[in-house]
Structures are given as C-alpha cells and as structure tokens.
Design a protein around this motif. Sequence first.
Motif, mmCIF file in Angstrom:
data_model
loop_
_atom_site.group_PDB
_atom_site.id
_atom_site.type_symbol
_atom_site.label_atom_id
_atom_site.label_comp_id
_atom_site.label_asym_id
_atom_site.label_seq_id
_atom_site.Cartn_x
_atom_site.Cartn_y
_atom_site.Cartn_z
ATOM 1 N N LYS A 1 51.174 18.429 -42.221
ATOM 2 C CA LYS A 1 50.289 17.393 -42.746
ATOM 3 C C LYS A 1 48.849 17.614 -42.268
ATOM 4 N N CYS A 2 48.690 17.865 -40.954
ATOM 5 C CA CYS A 2 47.323 17.926 -40.411
ATOM 6 C C CYS A 2 47.040 19.214 -39.636
ATOM 7 N N CYS B 1 48.445 13.739 -35.511
ATOM 8 C CA CYS B 1 48.673 12.603 -36.420
ATOM 9 C C CYS B 1 49.944 11.813 -36.087
ATOM 10 N N GLY C 1 48.133 20.111 -36.870
ATOM 11 C CA GLY C 1 48.112 19.866 -35.423
ATOM 12 C C GLY C 1 49.263 20.550 -34.703
ATOM 13 N N CYS D 1 52.003 21.158 -37.531
ATOM 14 C CA CYS D 1 52.215 20.043 -38.458
ATOM 15 C C CYS D 1 51.799 20.462 -39.870
ATOM 16 N N CYS E 1 53.773 15.617 -33.755
ATOM 17 C CA CYS E 1 52.425 16.165 -33.908
ATOM 18 C C CYS E 1 51.487 15.447 -32.939
HETATM 19 ZN ZN ZN Z 1 49.974 16.140 -37.859
#
Ligand code: ZN
Length: 269
Positions: free
Chosen positions: A12-13, A30, A15, A10, A27
């Motif tokens: 964004k995070c 998140c 993950g 991911c 993900c």
């Molecule tokens: Zn994520």
Amino acid sequence: MNWMTKLLRCIKCKGDLVLMERRKLKCVKCGKIYPIREDIPIIMPEKDVEELENVKVFNELVDRYDSWFVSEKGSILFKNEVRALQIALKGIKLGQSMEIGVGTGMFAKELGIGYGLDPAWQPLLLAKKRGIKVVQGIAEEMPFKNEIFDTEFLIVTICFLENPIKALKEAYRTLRNGGYLIIGFVDKESPWGQFYLEKKRKGHPFYRVAKFYSILDINRMLKRTGFSIRKMVSALLQKPTAKPVTEEPVSGLVREAGFKIVIAQKSVV
Ligand SMILES: [Zn+2]
C-alpha cells in the motif's frame, strides 16, 4: 533478521514491515496488517484473489496440476524443460533467487530457487513443503523491496498473468542491477502452442484461462520494460502428439521449439 521483514514491504505505502508476535506483519508507516499462516505471509486478502479464474483453478485442481510432473508423459517433458533451464543458466550465478508464480515448487526445487511468489494458497503449501520460502501475493503488485534479487524466474507462468507488462516492471524493480530474469514459456506459434490453444478452445481447466504468447511478443514486452535480451534456449522439438522422449535442448532460437527460454538482464548504465 527474519527473511520476511528483510525482503518484504507494504504494497500500500512501500513501508517496511515488522514482525508482531510471529503471527503477523505490520507496516511501520501505515499500520497495515499482513497475516502469516503456516509460515506464509499473506499479502493479498483471499477474498480479493480466490475468485480470479487463474487463481481458483490452481487452488481447486492442485493435486491434478502437481501429479502432471510425475505422470508418464509429464515427467519426461518436465525433465526436458528443467534440462533446458539448466543449460540456459550456465555461467549465471543464482544468488538470491525468486520464482514468480512458483506454484507447487517443482521447478524451484529442481533449480535450487530460494523464494517463491504465488496468489494460490493450496499450491503454496506444497511449495513450502519442498523447501521454498513462499509468499502469497501477485506478480503485478509484488510485496518485495527494490533491488533484492539476483535472479528471477517466470516458468510457464506468463500465460497465466493478468497483466504481464506490470509483472515485468515489478521484476525489473525488484532485481539488482545486472540481475537476470529467466522466462520459460510455451511459444504460441509452435506446434506445442497450437496444441495447447486447441485444449484452451475445448475448455481445458488450466489452459482455458491461459493467454499464450510468441517469442516475438515476449521479446517485445521485455524490451518495453527495460530489459536487455542476452540468451535464448529452445527445447521440445518433438511433436506434441507423439510419445514424449528425452531430448537435448538447443542453444539459440529454433522457431518450431515448443518450450523457449529467454534470459533477460536488468542493466542500468
Ligand atoms: Zn504501509
């Protein structure tokens, strides 16, 4: 395990991703959803990248871009560049390989590169047809996990990046220790660089959006991002205005060479 869930994470995070009914990735941390279209995971929403000048031009003029490789002039230059890359790669195991800015996959196919990343959708469709496993995303925010590639390539791509330093840091992160980054680029200070700069000034659709660098700039950026420079190969010693000819690349640095290759290594002691 599907290659997408094995290699991607991911943005964004960071993950891990899991495959949902084959049409999207999710993900686990998140919950962010990444759609898959035509077997290509879409990391950056189209609306975020399609208006960027350096993405738009490759989407709109994909056929013109791709036909250069088979044109009378382009095919000879392309072969010279491929030959130089092959010489630069001697003694280096490709392993798990990825081209950043894979475009239509012409270089990746010739060199046997397995994976490709690019923000422009239309070129990716062609690269996929050429047998490359491709991901839609940007170099500055790669969706790949840490230390998964043995070799990464940036071929005539660094001039189209928004933020080359950020992209090099991402290459460093995703390369295994001892892995290689191979950069092929048109040197700004060579006659070829000047030739393309003139095209840029005149508003050429591709070069209009390009930022060219010298060998010094490239080496400085590589050192700044932690890479060690191992090897250089020089090609295109012929004049850009003459009829292209097949020529043998030269190991090492030749100032006036239009196409230069730098092999840099991630080596954490
Ligand atoms: Zn994520």
